[in-house]
Motif scaffolding. Structure first.
Motif, mmCIF file in Angstrom:
data_model
loop_
_atom_site.group_PDB
_atom_site.id
_atom_site.type_symbol
_atom_site.label_atom_id
_atom_site.label_comp_id
_atom_site.label_asym_id
_atom_site.label_seq_id
_atom_site.Cartn_x
_atom_site.Cartn_y
_atom_site.Cartn_z
ATOM 1 N N THR A 71 0.926 -1.092 0.057
ATOM 2 C CA THR A 71 0.066 0.147 0.094
ATOM 3 C C THR A 71 0.719 1.272 0.108
ATOM 4 N N PRO A 72 1.077 1.852 -1.292
ATOM 5 C CA PRO A 72 1.494 3.122 -1.223
ATOM 6 C C PRO A 72 1.336 4.233 -0.199
ATOM 7 N N ALA A 73 2.424 4.636 0.735
ATOM 8 C CA ALA A 73 1.995 5.564 1.737
ATOM 9 C C ALA A 73 3.240 6.790 2.154
ATOM 10 N N ILE A 74 2.938 7.652 2.285
ATOM 11 C CA ILE A 74 3.981 8.878 2.700
ATOM 12 C C ILE A 74 3.758 9.533 3.949
ATOM 13 N N PHE A 75 4.754 9.856 4.786
ATOM 14 C CA PHE A 75 4.367 10.623 5.831
ATOM 15 C C PHE A 75 4.509 12.037 5.660
ATOM 16 N N MET A 76 3.635 12.912 6.250
ATOM 17 C CA MET A 76 3.701 14.275 6.117
ATOM 18 C C MET A 76 3.505 14.852 7.530
ATOM 19 N N HIS A 77 4.495 15.562 8.183
ATOM 20 C CA HIS A 77 4.513 16.292 9.422
ATOM 21 C C HIS A 77 3.455 17.198 9.621
ATOM 22 N N ALA A 78 2.561 17.266 10.527
ATOM 23 C CA ALA A 78 1.423 18.100 10.767
ATOM 24 C C ALA A 78 1.887 19.384 10.720
ATOM 25 N N ALA A 79 3.104 19.521 11.360
ATOM 26 C CA ALA A 79 3.764 21.198 11.484
ATOM 27 C C ALA A 79 4.041 21.717 10.162
ATOM 28 N N GLU A 80 4.759 20.729 9.560
ATOM 29 C CA GLU A 80 5.306 21.065 8.276
ATOM 30 C C GLU A 80 4.238 21.292 7.177
ATOM 31 N N ALA A 81 3.325 20.814 7.259
ATOM 32 C CA ALA A 81 2.125 20.837 6.351
ATOM 33 C C ALA A 81 1.646 21.965 6.145
ATOM 34 N N ILE A 82 1.373 22.715 7.343
ATOM 35 C CA ILE A 82 0.664 23.845 7.411
ATOM 36 C C ILE A 82 1.649 24.936 6.907
ATOM 37 N N HIS A 83 3.115 24.525 6.607
ATOM 38 C CA HIS A 83 4.079 25.638 6.154
ATOM 39 C C HIS A 83 4.670 25.209 4.618
ATOM 40 N N GLY A 84 3.768 24.427 3.961
ATOM 41 C CA GLY A 84 4.221 24.225 2.586
ATOM 42 C C GLY A 84 3.951 22.689 2.072
ATOM 43 N N ASP A 85 3.959 21.852 3.159
ATOM 44 C CA ASP A 85 4.138 20.405 2.720
ATOM 45 C C ASP A 85 2.666 19.927 2.335
ATOM 46 N N LEU A 86 1.795 20.644 2.702
ATOM 47 C CA LEU A 86 0.345 20.321 2.281
ATOM 48 C C LEU A 86 0.337 19.864 0.867
ATOM 49 N N GLY A 87 1.283 20.459 -0.284
ATOM 50 C CA GLY A 87 1.255 20.077 -1.451
ATOM 51 C C GLY A 87 1.500 18.747 -1.623
ATOM 52 N N LEU A 88 2.066 17.732 -0.844
ATOM 53 C CA LEU A 88 2.174 16.342 -0.884
ATOM 54 C C LEU A 88 0.842 15.794 -1.151
ATOM 55 N N ILE A 89 -0.239 16.128 -0.905
ATOM 56 C CA ILE A 89 -1.530 15.542 -0.828
ATOM 57 C C ILE A 89 -2.130 15.864 -2.105
ATOM 58 N N LEU A 90 -2.185 14.534 -3.120
ATOM 59 C CA LEU A 90 -2.861 14.716 -4.401
ATOM 60 C C LEU A 90 -4.450 14.466 -4.223
ATOM 61 N N LYS A 91 -5.063 14.516 -5.316
ATOM 62 C CA LYS A 91 -6.354 14.380 -5.523
ATOM 63 C C LYS A 91 -6.952 13.251 -4.939
ATOM 64 N N ASP A 92 -6.742 12.017 -5.245
ATOM 65 C CA ASP A 92 -6.999 10.793 -4.734
ATOM 66 C C ASP A 92 -6.502 10.319 -3.627
ATOM 67 N N ASP A 93 -5.636 10.876 -2.876
ATOM 68 C CA ASP A 93 -5.074 10.452 -1.671
ATOM 69 C C ASP A 93 -5.952 10.397 -0.412
ATOM 70 N N VAL A 94 -5.706 9.465 0.325
ATOM 71 C CA VAL A 94 -6.291 9.145 1.625
ATOM 72 C C VAL A 94 -5.492 9.574 2.885
ATOM 73 N N VAL A 95 -5.972 10.541 3.474
ATOM 74 C CA VAL A 95 -5.208 11.116 4.828
ATOM 75 C C VAL A 95 -5.644 10.295 6.072
ATOM 76 N N ILE A 96 -4.566 9.755 6.651
ATOM 77 C CA ILE A 96 -4.547 9.327 8.030
ATOM 78 C C ILE A 96 -3.964 10.282 9.114
ATOM 79 N N CYS A 97 -5.071 10.622 9.857
ATOM 80 C CA CYS A 97 -4.405 11.628 10.986
ATOM 81 C C CYS A 97 -4.407 11.113 12.405
ATOM 82 N N ILE A 98 -3.036 10.814 12.822
ATOM 83 C CA ILE A 98 -2.983 10.160 14.328
ATOM 84 C C ILE A 98 -2.615 11.430 15.213
#
Length: 322
Positions: A71-98
């Motif tokens: 299952t292809p997966a990528i980690f995105m740090h929540a703090a970094e996401a709101i400072h630019g890394d949100l662009g990692l998320i593509l249209k069909d991606d599913v997000v798991i928030c822990i």
């Protein structure tokens, strides 16, 4: 209670507390979990896992498990996401928030941004009434009564629960995909586990010299052959077929039995019916034969029975099979 027993008692308490917390997760497996698994399985995108603090560390481990099981997966740090890394998320991606609490400031900022792009959110948290618990598509409950930390502060039991929930997702997806041992080897080509599943005998024996003598070869040439090839053995071959084997041990035993060995030939001291293995057999099978028969080498043969070489236990150690 002395210090020795106090340490043992503390460790056992951690095992009991965390073990019971994991078993309690069974009561939280419901339609939310089933639907979350199906969502990921049917998704055309990847799984993006996000979190902060200790949950981020757990998230990285779950990402690794998902990737290694298909299952292809990528980690995105929540703090970094709101400072630019949100662009990692593509249209069909599913997000798991822990998140243990589900109410960290980063999570409260991140969730609406993800929802604005219409990506589905799976929450792994122990607090259903939290911001995350109330603003996700699927809620996976990892509630624990208390942490293993005696102060009930350091994330211990809660992070274990998160990790096990991630493992449960990965295993269910693995089974839905019909993920096989062959698939696992494909994703782990360099690891010892992968090698046990894909490495074949010819992959190893082809790297070795191919010692062989004829039944009528004199002892001096036999000794030279074994020494030159540095495998501690030579095959006795006639018409391309193995008829015997001579090892270092056979030479030593010969010297203890006779002083007049100059006239001896290979056929006089060879062991008959040596253990062999097909070159297409798995390397792990070679190890099993060696261990069962307490030997260090196996002669390798092709499908038609012709001699193909030698596999040595040192080769298996070098490859990490042992």
């Amino acid at each position: 209670m002395n210090k020795h027993h106090a340490i043992i008692n503390s460790a056992n308490q951690v095992f009991e507390l965390e073990g019971q917390a994991i078993l309690n997760l069974k009561s939280y497996i419901n339609d939310n979990f089933v639907n979350a698994v199906n969502l990921i399985y049917n998704s055309k995108g990847r799984v993006i896992i996000t979190g902060i603090g200790k949950s981020a560390i757990i998230g990285n481990k779950i990402v690794a498990t998902l990737n290694s099981t298909g299952t292809p997966a990528i980690f995105m740090h929540a703090a970094e996401a709101i400072h630019g890394d949100l662009g990692l998320i593509l249209k069909d991606d599913v997000v798991i928030c822990i998140s243990k609490s589900g109410n960290t400031p980063e999570i409260k900022v991140l969730i609406p941004l993800i929802q604005s792009s219409n990506n589905k959110i799976i929450a792994i948290t122990g607090n259903e009434s939290s911001f995350l618990g109330q603003h996700c598509d699927y809620f996976l409950n990892t509630f624990v009564e208390k942490e293993a930390c005696p102060l009930n502060l350091a994330p211990t039991t809660s992070t274990t629960a998160q990790l096990v929930m991630g493992d449960a997702l990965a295993v269910c997806l693995l089974e839905l995909r019909g993920f096989s041992s062959g698939d696992f080897a494909k994703y782990h080509p360099g690891g010892a586990l992968g090698k046990k599943l894909y490495l074949r005998v010819f992959d190893i024996s082809n790297e070795n010299n191919k010692p062989e003598v004829h039944p009528d070869t004199n002892i001096k040439e036999v000794i030279i052959n074994i020494s030159k090839n540095m495998l501690g053995v030579t095959a006795v071959v006639e018409d391309h077929k193995v008829v015997g084997i001579i090892t270092d041990g056979d030479l030593r035993r010969m010297l203890t039995k006779t002083d007049n060995f100059i006239s001896l030939k290979a056929k006089d001291i060879m062991g008959q019916m040596p253990k062999t293995i097909n070159e297409n057999a798995m390397a792990i099978k070679a190890l099993e034969i060696m261990e069962t028969n307490d030997i260090s080498q196996l002669l390798v043969c092709k499908d038609d029975g012709t001699y193909a070489g030698v596999v040595h236990i040192h080769d298996l150690i070098k490859e990490g099979i042992i």
